[in-house]
Design an enzyme around this catalytic site. Structure first.
Site, mmCIF file in Angstrom:
data_model
loop_
_atom_site.group_PDB
_atom_site.id
_atom_site.type_symbol
_atom_site.label_atom_id
_atom_site.label_comp_id
_atom_site.label_asym_id
_atom_site.label_seq_id
_atom_site.Cartn_x
_atom_site.Cartn_y
_atom_site.Cartn_z
ATOM 1 N N ASP A 1 0.215 11.189 -7.559
ATOM 2 C CA ASP A 1 1.097 10.126 -8.047
ATOM 3 C C ASP A 1 1.329 10.399 -9.534
ATOM 4 O O ASP A 1 0.437 10.220 -10.360
ATOM 5 C CB ASP A 1 0.414 8.771 -7.822
ATOM 6 C CG ASP A 1 1.173 7.619 -8.458
ATOM 7 O OD1 ASP A 1 2.171 7.864 -9.160
ATOM 8 O OD2 ASP A 1 0.748 6.459 -8.262
ATOM 9 N N HIS B 1 -2.880 2.718 -8.175
ATOM 10 C CA HIS B 1 -1.848 1.690 -8.001
ATOM 11 C C HIS B 1 -1.747 1.398 -6.502
ATOM 12 O O HIS B 1 -1.976 2.287 -5.683
ATOM 13 C CB HIS B 1 -0.529 2.270 -8.533
ATOM 14 C CG HIS B 1 0.615 1.310 -8.616
ATOM 15 N ND1 HIS B 1 1.296 0.879 -7.507
ATOM 16 C CD2 HIS B 1 1.220 0.721 -9.685
ATOM 17 C CE1 HIS B 1 2.273 0.064 -7.886
ATOM 18 N NE2 HIS B 1 2.241 -0.054 -9.199
ATOM 19 N N GLN C 1 3.057 7.676 -13.944
ATOM 20 C CA GLN C 1 2.784 7.477 -15.372
ATOM 21 C C GLN C 1 2.801 8.785 -16.147
ATOM 22 O O GLN C 1 3.317 8.851 -17.265
ATOM 23 C CB GLN C 1 1.421 6.792 -15.558
ATOM 24 C CG GLN C 1 1.369 5.369 -15.051
ATOM 25 C CD GLN C 1 2.385 4.460 -15.727
ATOM 26 O OE1 GLN C 1 2.681 4.623 -16.914
ATOM 27 N NE2 GLN C 1 2.936 3.525 -14.976
ATOM 28 N N LYS D 1 10.599 5.579 -15.025
ATOM 29 C CA LYS D 1 9.478 5.782 -15.951
ATOM 30 C C LYS D 1 9.801 6.910 -16.931
ATOM 31 O O LYS D 1 8.977 7.308 -17.745
ATOM 32 C CB LYS D 1 8.206 6.165 -15.183
ATOM 33 C CG LYS D 1 7.865 5.271 -14.017
ATOM 34 C CD LYS D 1 7.200 3.993 -14.414
ATOM 35 C CE LYS D 1 6.620 3.320 -13.173
ATOM 36 N NZ LYS D 1 6.033 2.033 -13.432
ATOM 37 N N CYS E 1 -0.671 -4.345 -10.184
ATOM 38 C CA CYS E 1 -0.671 -3.662 -8.864
ATOM 39 C C CYS E 1 -1.892 -2.757 -8.723
ATOM 40 O O CYS E 1 -1.805 -1.667 -8.131
ATOM 41 C CB CYS E 1 0.619 -2.874 -8.620
ATOM 42 S SG CYS E 1 2.086 -3.884 -8.591
#
Lengths: 407, 149
Positions: A198, A121, A201, A224, A363
């Protein structure tokens, strides 16, 4: 096949006076909000609100206690060894920028290199790209295999004695499959390379254990995870925080200031200048409680089953193609293109039918360019989805193709 | 299991009207070869529309017009309409025509609007705010190519 969500009723957006026919398939962008989370935020703001960590009166002290309790609970959720490893931020983007400018910038030189993956991303690309540009360092990109997963053996070939950092997603936002993070982090630690994960998700799958992963930093956003926007988290492995400097300075992060110099607090508070976004932290805590009460085992069992149904039904449509090869896993999202129909038209046609999906580059422009495409359609699942949503999606896609296909 | 198409909703058919779909499927000016004197790229970053608009201008008149790129049906149809509408128009008149066209695309009160027949398929776009940018992109790109160059 009947797969019915036992939790859909927890989300007021589906009430008769809101959007009862909404088919929401964009949870990878943001999850809808359970009433329990909205209620907790409302009650806090109405009946308990004050400035945390600063006031010397009961109301403020009570809020400080709530924030620190939330920090403890998030440390437990991530498998961190201490609440002092948890920094509150505004979201994953701020968390990653914080690492870049509080820590990596103090170590980077023109000889350094930083490794990301091809699927990142923009939030996990741009901070590193900018740092490399500023300091003349190199940004290396680890390729993906045919299934869209980081190829560990290829990544290792990019590493040398000047590799400063590996910054990768546990699960990329366009592909959704899990990368071999543990293997990568272990290898990195053996070679004294910093790792930033990261988790934006992956966090919705729960079962995260940063100690087990052996990462140095782990970032995620509350929204999220069925919490509100405006609240994120950065896990910093014990010992690293003391080596980091605050990149954003202001009230609440110092123990001594003169006109000429300042001495910063130790621990995570030195990164939390200004007033805490307490209402969002309360919302994130309520979301964690909500998910824990359901149990991660039940959540994942349900979503895996629903995802399996989604993958099967989508595979039946010979006019759509996944952007990477499908595999054995059933990620909670699926990105695809439709033959000779632009992604924006697909999303628009579905929207007219009350079906919310994401279309565009999500993104992740470089990933799309790498795959030789400009854009894709992404559908992603949440607790409120059930088989009827998938059936509506399939009908919507079929109608879209029927209307817009170019012979 | 094979899914048969069901009845397509009126809302969808309102946006993707027959004439607009005809422009999308058999567009005027798409990838035509001309001796272009002007060209520009246009991008709609949010959804991925990419278009190149090119024009041949001779003695102050647009004598030929074309476009290429990967864009959605609304953008393609709008570009096709533009190619039909602006060919043989004098450059001096183009700015006013384009402003008028963009105002049509942005309008939600289409019943009150008077516009050229060729522009009629764009009237429906105003009721779909997220699609307006798609319809406007070719016209803005033309401005970039010819009027701002």
């Amino acid at each position: 096949m009947s797969i019915v969500s036992p939790w859909k009723q927890d989300f007021p957006v589906f009430n008769a006076d809101a959007y009862p026919n909404l088919c929401y398939l964009d949870s990878a962008a943001t999850c809808l909000t359970p009433k329990r989370v909205a209620d907790a935020m409302y009650n806090y703001q109405c009946y308990s609100h004050a400035n945390s960590h600063k006031g010397l009166y009961y109301l403020s002290a009570n809020v400080t206690e709530k924030v620190e309790y939330a920090r403890t609970r998030i440390a437990e959720f991530l498998g961190a060894s201490s609440l002092n490893e948890i920094v509150f931020t505004s979201g994953t983007t701020e968390s990653l920028n914080l690492v870049a400018y509080s820590y990596i910038e103090t170590k980077i030189t023109s000889k350094s290199n930083i490794i990301i993956s091809a699927a990142e991303h923009h939030a996990n690309l741009l901070p590193w790209q900018r740092l490399c540009q500023q300091y003349g360092a190199s940004l290396r990109v680890a390729p993906l295999n045919d299934h869209g997963i980081i190829d560990f053996s290829q990544l290792v070939t990019l590493i040398d004695s000047d590799t400063l950092l590996i910054a990768i997603s546990q699960s990329a936002n366009v592909i959704g499959k899990f990368n071999p993070i543990k293997q990568i982090c272990q290898y990195a630690r053996q070679n004294n390379i910093i790792t930033v994960i990261d988790g934006a998700q992956a966090v919705s799958h729960g079962n995260i254990n940063v100690d087990d992963l052996e990462c140095d930093f782990y970032a995620f956003s509350g929204h999220k995870l069925y919490g509100p926007t405006g609240c994120g988290v950065l896990y910093c492995r014990m010992g690293l925080i003391e080596q980091m400097r605050p990149y954003q300075v202001g009230g609440g992060i110092i123990d001594n200031v003169s006109y000429q110099s300042s001495h910063y607090l130790t621990g995570p508070l030195k990164f939390e200048s200004g007033s805490h976004n307490v209402v969002s932290i309360i919302g994130l805590l309520a979301a964690l409680d909500y998910l824990n009460d359901i149990s991660w085992q039940a959540i994942n069992a349900y979503l895996e089953r629903l995802s399996g149904y989604m993958q099967k039904r989508l595979a039946e449509l010979n006019f759509i193609h996944p952007i990477v090869r499908s595999g054995d896993s059933a990620p909670y999202l699926y990105s695809f293109q439709m033959n000779k129909v632009h992604c924006h038209d697909v999303a628009s046609m579905l929207d007219i039918e009350g079906i919310a999906v994401r279309a565009g580059h999500h993104c992740a422009q470089p990933l799309h360019k790498t795959l030789g495409i400009n854009a894709s359609v992404r559908v992603s699942l949440g607790l409120y989805n059930d088989h009827t949503d998938i059936d509506r999606l399939i009908t919507g896609l079929t109608n879209t193709y029927q209307l817009l296909k170019i012979e | 299991m094979t899914t048969q198409p069901s009845k397509i909703s009126n809302d969808a058919l309102q946006l993707y009207q027959e004439v607009l779909l005809k422009h999308h499927k058999t567009p005027t000016g798409f990838e035509v070869e001309i001796n272009n004197t002007h060209s520009a790229d246009g991008v709609n970053a949010a959804c991925g529309d990419e278009i190149v608009v090119y024009a041949q201008v001779e003695a102050g008149t647009i004598t030929a017009l074309g476009f290429s790129g990967d864009s959605c049906a609304i953008c393609r149809a709008s570009a096709s309409i533009m190619c039909s509408y602006l060919t043989n128009v004098e450059v001096d008149q183009v700015e006013a025509i384009i402003e008028h066209t963009i105002s049509i695309i942005n309008s939600t009160h289409t019943d009150e609007l008077i516009c050229a027949e060729v522009l009629q398929p764009l009237l429906a776009v105003g009721k779909f705010p997220v699609r307006r940018q798609c319809a406007i992109l070719p016209w803005r790109t033309f401005v970039k190519a010819v009027l701002e160059s």
